[in-house]
Design an enzyme around this catalytic site. Structure first.
Site, PDB file in Angstrom:
ATOM      1  N   ASP A 334       0.853  -1.251  -0.062  1.00 21.04           N
ATOM      2  CA  ASP A 334      -0.014  -0.033   0.011  1.00 21.04           C
ATOM      3  C   ASP A 334       0.920   1.254  -0.091  1.00 21.04           C
ATOM      4  OD1 ASP A 334      -2.385   1.292  -0.033  1.00 21.04           O
ATOM      5  OD2 ASP A 334      -2.835   1.203   1.641  1.00 21.04           O
ATOM      6  N   LYS A 383      -8.000  -1.287   3.387  1.00 25.44           N
ATOM      7  CA  LYS A 383      -7.579   0.104   3.510  1.00 25.44           C
ATOM      8  C   LYS A 383      -7.355   0.255   4.965  1.00 25.44           C
ATOM      9  CE  LYS A 383      -6.249   2.604   0.674  1.00 25.44           C
ATOM     10  NZ  LYS A 383      -5.158   2.973   0.021  1.00 25.44           N
ATOM     11  N   LYS A 435      -7.971  14.637  -3.174  1.00 22.90           N
ATOM     12  CA  LYS A 435      -8.407  14.263  -1.831  1.00 22.90           C
ATOM     13  C   LYS A 435      -8.316  14.994  -0.598  1.00 22.90           C
ATOM     14  CE  LYS A 435      -5.710  10.907   0.145  1.00 22.90           C
ATOM     15  NZ  LYS A 435      -5.371   9.378   0.346  1.00 22.90           N
ATOM     16  N   LYS A 509       2.600   1.808   3.546  1.00 19.61           N
ATOM     17  CA  LYS A 509       1.713   2.093   4.606  1.00 19.61           C
ATOM     18  C   LYS A 509       1.883   0.931   5.465  1.00 19.61           C
ATOM     19  CE  LYS A 509      -2.182   4.741   3.171  1.00 19.61           C
ATOM     20  NZ  LYS A 509      -2.285   4.798   1.853  1.00 19.61           N
TER      21      LYS A 509
END
Length: 553
Positions: A334, A383, A435, A509
């Site tokens: 990620d 996520k 975003k 991540k």
């Protein structure tokens, strides 16, 4: 500044003398080589060989005190100097990230500048750690000032402009049209780069198993490998990698998952818990073998690095065992581009300052196809898991603030005391790729006091993520050329690094690490580890932040 170059290929359509004539941005320049003069490094036409002393310490608590024993372990690193001719095959090449990365490389390669409302914009690689950040390599003896170079100068690395692009997508839209659909890049840049994008052509057919991604993606799935035989699908992916490699005369292919987030796969004994069981499950087309796992297995069997840029558990235990068996490199999970990167810095700042975060609440909304896919609960859960673990190691490092877990604790209790941590992601089509992220840090301070810090962050999602794909791919290729030998163990032969590329953690991540080792999420520690490793390969010590000469007479 580098001299201006007329690098127009004739495919773009200049409207003025400014277009097609553009200075090379510093982040796109070819690096200046470094030669270290030391008994700890030697150079040949083929290799750089360096000696490195890994300094650490063993700490034992006994009889009411800590006993610490410094340790030194000698290693040698061997780096092949010739950079591989490298292809980058992206899974999801027709998505926002894939089209943005392709257009960025093509604009830099062909020197395409474009008009914006603020003036002429030149192409660049801003946001790339390797291309746009620097590292100190020492001090200038004549001035006493530190000398900084791009990280990409430390060792021979692939230049982004030289990557050969290709890949798969469940959508068959040609690359120029897919870029238009993404609505990420400035229109004038799209206009000029579109003919180059068209030459990449239509993506290769990809794998589509509706159970693993949101139902709202079905309308895009018009370019899929037919049938339900997962063994046949695996063989097709392997054939695609071999054909791409042969067509372009490549030494190396990096396969990169930048497609939709999948739901988590169930870990089932006898199915995906070992390499042999996983290969058997693929042959029987078991329902819990995901598309991303098939791409990972195909890459491993072809001996090519695979990087997972999404949060799902692609690397089930069977994949890790297979990578170990085949000595093939994998990395994930990620891309860490915005809110989570900031969180890994800010949470560490608070804990290192002796402040105790009690809760961290994170809210996001975005309107691109990633947000559309994440609007489905199973994909959001993937996520949520990758975002939620980012503060774990910082909490574990400070048991003055957080109580340790009770002996034998299981489940959530195994973490011990921990900040409340919630992540929310919403799909808002109107904002597109822009975003919005809001974070609240609620902390305990002196004498029972409370502190609340709110951060609002607005970013163009794909323009932050794209440079990370470059960095991860370039580092993956580099690490295939680095070997080591442990002199303390009497090794005489150099051998490759361990298959899980934990050195990629800075860009990820939920970093994948060697089984049984702790995950490091601290951004500064991840950066320091990468810098120290690259320096070790040319015989230099790591950080010189002690600056001892400035602290003594």
């Amino acid at each position: 500044m580098a001299p201006a170059t007329n690098s127009s290929s004739g495919l773009n359509t200049p409207e003025s003398e400014l277009e097609g004539f553009v200075a090379v941005h510093p982040t796109a320049a070819r690096p200046v080589p470094i030669a270290v003069q030391s008994e700890n490094v030697s150079y040949s036409d083929e290799h750089i060989v360096s000696k490195f002393f890994n300094r650490g310490s063993e700490a034992v608590f006994a009889n009411g005190q800590y006993s610490v024993k410094p340790t030194i372990k000698p290693f040698e690193f061997q780096t092949t100097r010739k950079v591989s001719k490298t292809g980058l095959m992206m899974v999801g090449i027709g998505g926002n990230n894939g089209t943005t990365l392709s257009a960025t490389i093509l604009a830099n390669r062909h020197g395409i500048s474009w008009h914006t409302k603020s003036g002429i914009q030149q192409p660049n690689y801003i946001g790339s750690v390797l291309r746009a950040s620097t590292v100190s390599i020492g001090t200038d003896p004549s001035t006493g000032k530190e000398v900084y170079v791009p990280i990409s100068s430390i060792l021979p690395m692939v230049h982004p402009n030289d990557l050969v692009l290709g890949g798969w997508d469940i959508s068959g839209l040609p690359m120029d049209k897919a870029m238009e659909r993404a609505q990420v890049l400035n229109w004038d840049l799209q206009r000029q780069v579109a003919p180059h994008m068209a030459l990449i052509g239509k993506p290769l057919p990809s794998i589509y198993y509706p159970d693993f991604i949101a139902a709202n993606q079905e309308a895009r799935a018009d370019n899929v490998i037919p049938g339900t035989d997962k063994q046949a699908h695996l063989e097709q992916l392997r054939a695609d990698i071999r054909a791409f490699k042969e067509k372009h005369g490549l030494d190396r292919v990096v396969v990169f998952w930048t497609a939709n987030t999948e739901r988590y796969s169930d870990i089932i004994p006898g199915v995906n818990d070992t390499a042999d069981n996983l290969l058997a499950a693929i042959k029987s087309s078991h329902s819990e073998v995901s598309p991303s796992t098939l791409f990972a297995v195909a890459s491993i069997l072809e001996g090519e690095p695979f990087v997972n840029g999404a949060p799902q558990n692609t690397f089930v235990p069977g994949v890790i065992e297979l990578a170990e068996r085949k000595h093939s490199f994998i990395g994930g999970d990620d891309l860490k581009s915005g809110q989570t990167k900031l969180k890994s810095v800010f949470a560490e700042f608070l804990v290192n300052a002796g402040i105790k975060p009690l809760s961290i609440a994170s809210y996001n909304h975005l309107g691109n196809n990633d947000g559309h896919n994440l609007s489905a609960e199973p994909q959001f859960k993937s996520k949520e898991i990758s975002k939620s673990s980012v503060v774990d190691d910082m909490v574990n490092a400070n048991r003055l603030l957080y109580k340790p877990p009770a002996e034998g604790a299981k489940g959530k209790a195994a973490k011990g005391e921990h900040p409340d941590h919630i992540v929310v992601i919403k799909y808002v089509p109107a904002v597109g790729d822009s975003k919005r992220a809001i974070d609240e840090y609620y902390s305990e301070i002196l004498m029972g006091g409370r502190s609340t810090i709110n951060i609002f962050n607005e970013c163009e999602d794909s323009l932050l993520a794209t440079p990370l794909i470059l960095d991860l791919s370039i580092l993956a290729e580099l690490l295939t050329r680095v070997k080591y030998r442990d002199l303390s163990a009497g090794h005489t032969e150099f051998k490759p690094l361990y298959p899980i590329l934990s050195l990629l953690s800075y860009m990820l991540k939920a970093p994948l690490v060697k089984p049984g080792t702790d995950v490091v999420n601290s951004l500064s520690r991840q950066r320091n580890a990468l810098e120290a490793f690259l320096k070790a390969c040319i015989g230099l010590e790591g950080s010189g932040d002690l600056l001892l000469e400035t602290r003594i007479w």
